[in-house]
Design an enzyme around this catalytic site. Sequence first.
Site, PDB file in Angstrom:
ATOM      1  N   PRO A  80       4.643  10.080   6.545  1.00 49.59           N
ATOM      2  CG  PRO A  80       5.126   8.759   4.633  1.00 49.59           C
ATOM      3  CD  PRO A  80       5.747   9.874   5.419  1.00 49.59           C
ATOM      4  CG  HIS A  81       1.182   9.809  10.337  1.00 48.34           C
ATOM      5  ND1 HIS A  81       1.677  10.884  10.250  1.00 48.34           N
ATOM      6  CD2 HIS A  81      -0.080  10.067  10.916  1.00 48.34           C
ATOM      7  CE1 HIS A  81       0.940  11.849  10.510  1.00 48.34           C
ATOM      8  NE2 HIS A  81      -0.130  11.593  10.962  1.00 48.34           N
ATOM      9  CB  THR A  82      -2.635   5.383   8.727  1.00 45.88           C
ATOM     10  OG1 THR A  82      -4.153   5.474   8.918  1.00 45.88           O
ATOM     11  CG2 THR A  82      -2.081   4.112   8.568  1.00 45.88           C
TER      12      THR A  82
END
Lengths: 100, 157
Positions: free
Chosen positions: B68-70
């Site tokens: 998961p990333h941003t």
Amino acid sequence: MADERNTAAEADAEATRTVTVGSPDGLHLRPITLVTRKAAAYDCALTIRKGDVSADAKAMIQLLTLAAACGDTVTVIGVGPDAERAVTEIADLIAATSAD
Amino acid sequence: MNLLDFVCTDAIVPDLQPADKEDAIAQLVASLKQSGKLPGDEEPAIVAAVLKREELGSTGIGNGVAVPHTKHPAVDRLTATVGLVHNGIDFASLDGEPVYIMILLVSPPENTRDHLRALETVSRHLKNDTFCNFLKQANTAEEVVELLREADEGRIS
């Protein structure tokens, strides 16, 4: 007999296309998801190569190891049924300027 | 690039027990906040951004791994943490398998190259079944750090 010959020819079919990565952010997770989904729809073996690194186009974790940035050149290789069509569709996805 | 170049060792959670995928992400972002890696009051905004990214498609990449990333302006350099879910969690991964290893990445918006290299580093090591199996069995943050160091040094084959 003719059908058998066609089936054998399909199994041996090979296609290769070299393309430049078009996505501004490179082959990050979103374009890779699209490539993997597309590749999974085909029975042929599909490989994407960048330099010395090869990845199974049906495995996201392998495709990420290519670290292919915008402007990098990669080669799509298909072997088996519908290889020509599969390679063309995947190469088009990789070359698209936005894979969203 | 090495795993320990961007994994914040103080934020590793070796025994996540989340209610669901959203809760797992929130716990990892909270851990980054507690370790001082997220300035200001940006924690809720970062959780929201990571969840919004998940709506575009799961970041479960196979082998029981999710990333998961941003990208978020709250950070001025790439930072990440590792969370282990020993019972596995449904992450809507493309391969349909549960996720046991989460690597949460937050990167500055302008640094696309580092983001791509971090994903490459994570996937290069985690496609190795031996490394994955060792990591899944780790019970403490210290064990996780030692495994990351061994991977960085090419001592896991």
